[in-house]
Design an enzyme around this catalytic site. Structure first.
Site, PDB file in Angstrom:
ATOM      1  N   HIS A  53       0.872  -1.175   0.000  1.00 52.72           N
ATOM      2  CA  HIS A  53       0.000   0.000   0.000  1.00 52.72           C
ATOM      3  C   HIS A  53       0.903   1.217   0.000  1.00 52.72           C
ATOM      4  O   HIS A  53       2.124   1.095   0.157  1.00 52.72           O
ATOM      5  CB  HIS A  53      -0.988   0.000   1.165  1.00 52.72           C
ATOM      6  CG  HIS A  53      -0.377   0.011   2.543  1.00 52.72           C
ATOM      7  ND1 HIS A  53       0.460  -0.985   3.001  1.00 52.72           N
ATOM      8  CD2 HIS A  53      -0.478   0.898   3.560  1.00 52.72           C
ATOM      9  CE1 HIS A  53       0.820  -0.708   4.248  1.00 52.72           C
ATOM     10  NE2 HIS A  53       0.280   0.444   4.602  1.00 52.72           N
ATOM     11  N   HIS A  55       1.427   3.835   1.953  1.00 62.89           N
ATOM     12  CA  HIS A  55       1.922   4.573   3.121  1.00 62.89           C
ATOM     13  C   HIS A  55       3.446   4.699   3.069  1.00 62.89           C
ATOM     14  O   HIS A  55       4.136   3.787   2.619  1.00 62.89           O
ATOM     15  CB  HIS A  55       1.493   3.893   4.422  1.00 62.89           C
ATOM     16  CG  HIS A  55       0.019   4.053   4.707  1.00 62.89           C
ATOM     17  ND1 HIS A  55      -0.658   3.280   5.611  1.00 62.89           N
ATOM     18  CD2 HIS A  55      -0.895   4.912   4.190  1.00 62.89           C
ATOM     19  CE1 HIS A  55      -1.941   3.649   5.645  1.00 62.89           C
ATOM     20  NE2 HIS A  55      -2.105   4.633   4.790  1.00 62.89           N
ATOM     21  N   ASP A  57       5.865   4.478   5.106  1.00 56.03           N
ATOM     22  CA  ASP A  57       6.770   3.514   5.755  1.00 56.03           C
ATOM     23  C   ASP A  57       6.912   2.226   4.943  1.00 56.03           C
ATOM     24  O   ASP A  57       7.715   1.364   5.293  1.00 56.03           O
ATOM     25  CB  ASP A  57       6.331   3.232   7.201  1.00 56.03           C
ATOM     26  CG  ASP A  57       4.916   2.717   7.321  1.00 56.03           C
ATOM     27  OD1 ASP A  57       4.014   3.246   6.638  1.00 56.03           O
ATOM     28  OD2 ASP A  57       4.694   1.771   8.109  1.00 56.03           O
ATOM     29  N   HIS A  58       6.152   2.110   3.858  1.00 51.83           N
ATOM     30  CA  HIS A  58       6.262   0.951   2.957  1.00 51.83           C
ATOM     31  C   HIS A  58       6.822   1.331   1.587  1.00 51.83           C
ATOM     32  O   HIS A  58       7.033   0.467   0.746  1.00 51.83           O
ATOM     33  CB  HIS A  58       4.899   0.259   2.814  1.00 51.83           C
ATOM     34  CG  HIS A  58       4.355  -0.189   4.141  1.00 51.83           C
ATOM     35  ND1 HIS A  58       4.358  -1.503   4.547  1.00 51.83           N
ATOM     36  CD2 HIS A  58       3.864   0.532   5.181  1.00 51.83           C
ATOM     37  CE1 HIS A  58       3.871  -1.579   5.780  1.00 51.83           C
ATOM     38  NE2 HIS A  58       3.562  -0.360   6.184  1.00 51.83           N
ATOM     39  N   HIS A 100      -7.235  -1.703   5.933  1.00 46.95           N
ATOM     40  CA  HIS A 100      -6.254  -0.785   6.532  1.00 46.95           C
ATOM     41  C   HIS A 100      -6.233   0.503   5.700  1.00 46.95           C
ATOM     42  O   HIS A 100      -6.351   1.607   6.222  1.00 46.95           O
ATOM     43  CB  HIS A 100      -4.886  -1.453   6.569  1.00 46.95           C
ATOM     44  CG  HIS A 100      -3.753  -0.537   6.938  1.00 46.95           C
ATOM     45  ND1 HIS A 100      -3.635   0.019   8.193  1.00 46.95           N
ATOM     46  CD2 HIS A 100      -2.700  -0.074   6.212  1.00 46.95           C
ATOM     47  CE1 HIS A 100      -2.548   0.784   8.223  1.00 46.95           C
ATOM     48  NE2 HIS A 100      -1.971   0.743   7.042  1.00 46.95           N
ATOM     49  N   ASP A 123       0.181  -4.215   5.997  1.00 43.35           N
ATOM     50  CA  ASP A 123      -0.497  -3.814   7.234  1.00 43.35           C
ATOM     51  C   ASP A 123      -1.914  -4.375   7.290  1.00 43.35           C
ATOM     52  O   ASP A 123      -2.758  -3.860   8.017  1.00 43.35           O
ATOM     53  CB  ASP A 123      -0.531  -2.283   7.357  1.00 43.35           C
ATOM     54  CG  ASP A 123       0.842  -1.696   7.608  1.00 43.35           C
ATOM     55  OD1 ASP A 123       1.818  -2.462   7.748  1.00 43.35           O
ATOM     56  OD2 ASP A 123       0.949  -0.451   7.661  1.00 43.35           O
ATOM     57  N   HIS A 161       5.022  -5.171   9.820  1.00 41.98           N
ATOM     58  CA  HIS A 161       5.589  -4.561  11.039  1.00 41.98           C
ATOM     59  C   HIS A 161       5.803  -5.630  12.087  1.00 41.98           C
ATOM     60  O   HIS A 161       5.084  -6.634  12.127  1.00 41.98           O
ATOM     61  CB  HIS A 161       4.612  -3.537  11.655  1.00 41.98           C
ATOM     62  CG  HIS A 161       4.474  -2.276  10.896  1.00 41.98           C
ATOM     63  ND1 HIS A 161       5.252  -1.170  11.135  1.00 41.98           N
ATOM     64  CD2 HIS A 161       3.632  -1.944   9.895  1.00 41.98           C
ATOM     65  CE1 HIS A 161       4.887  -0.193  10.310  1.00 41.98           C
ATOM     66  NE2 HIS A 161       3.895  -0.629   9.538  1.00 41.98           N
TER      67      HIS A 161
HETATM   68 FE    FE Z   1       2.837   0.458   8.004  1.00 36.16          FE
HETATM   69 ZN    ZN Z   2       0.148   1.353   6.580  1.00 36.32          ZN
END
Ligand code: FE
Ligand code: ZN
Length: 245
Positions: A53, A55, A57-58, A100, A123, A161
């Site tokens: 996805h 976001h 952090d990915h 998510h 996630d 995560h």
């Molecule tokens: Fe994440």
């Molecule tokens: Zn996420």
């Protein structure tokens, strides 16, 4: 046959390098440098970046990986439909798993020659947990988790995560009598004290110990006082309680 290399990135993200005979793909590079070091060590060419996805952090490492390796970037769309995705030697099924985020997908590699399948869940599903509902749709997330739970039980689960210990500490408050869960909690404590990674899990282990998949369980329903609720209602209540845990 391929190998999966698990990298810890950012604060608590997992990034995965999949390698087969000199060719590699990376899933969810929160940052580029650990990926570049791994590719160099393997002597492998990066074909593509895949993201579960959008976001940050990915995806945070995407631009630098493109600049340094000239790989493709394959971001999910938000159609929610399952589709095939071939990248070099890797034949993924992209599972639409909204909940998510609207664009969340999981990357599934079915079993080959006795090597169990792998699913990269971002996630959507964590070891013992699930992502927050930024879509505000427990219905969508429940359907996505059920889609993952229906994969072959021996499928290995690689999540986005390391929230594993906190997930089990939450879950035992709702399922104090689940002995498989208590064993997972003890194992997660040991792994945390060693600083070890907690992936992969398996679909079978998640079905037995991931409280977010266990809405049908009579003991869980009794603890919640929700004996006659629907599975989605039970799931949504578990998610609300985790948000406040
Ligand atoms: Fe994440
Ligand atoms: Zn996420």
């Amino acid at each position: 046959m391929h190998t999966v290399i698990t990298l810890g990135t950012l604060a608590d993200n997992y990034t995965f390098v999949l390698e087969s005979q000199g060719e590699a793909v990376v899933i969810d590079p929160g940052e580029a440098s650990p990926v570049l070091r791994t590719l160099e060590r393997l002597g492998s060419r990066l074909l593509a970046v895949l993201c579960t996805h959008a976001h940050f952090d990915h995806t945070g490492g995407n631009q630098e990986l493109v600049r340094r390796t000239d790989c493709e970037v394959l971001l999910p769309d938000d159609s929610g439909a399952d589709r095939m995705l071939g990248v070099g030697p890797f034949e993924f099924t992209v599972l639409g798993t909204p909940g998510h985020s609207a664009d969340s997908v999981c990357f599934y590699l079915p079993e080959v020659d006795g090597q169990p399948g792998d699913v990269f869940t971002g996630d959507t599903m964590f070891c013992g947990g699930c992502g927050r509902l930024f879509t505000r749709s427990p219905e969508a997330m429940w359907a996505s988790l059920c889609k993952l739970a229906a994969l072959p039980p021996e499928t290995r689960v690689f999540c986005g995560h390391d929230y594993t210990l906190e997930n089990y500490e939450f879950a035992v408050t709702l399922e104090p009598e689940n002995s498989a869960l208590r064993a997972r909690l003890a194992e997660a404590r040991r792994l945390a004290s060693d600083g070890s990674v907690t992936v992969p899990s398996t679909i079978a282990a998640e079905c037995a110990t991931n409280v977010f998949l266990r809405a049908a369980d009579p003991n869980l329903r009794r603890v919640l006082g929700m004996e006659s609720a629907t599975d989605v209602e039970v799931f949504a209540e578990v998610r609300r309680r985790k948000d406040r845990f």
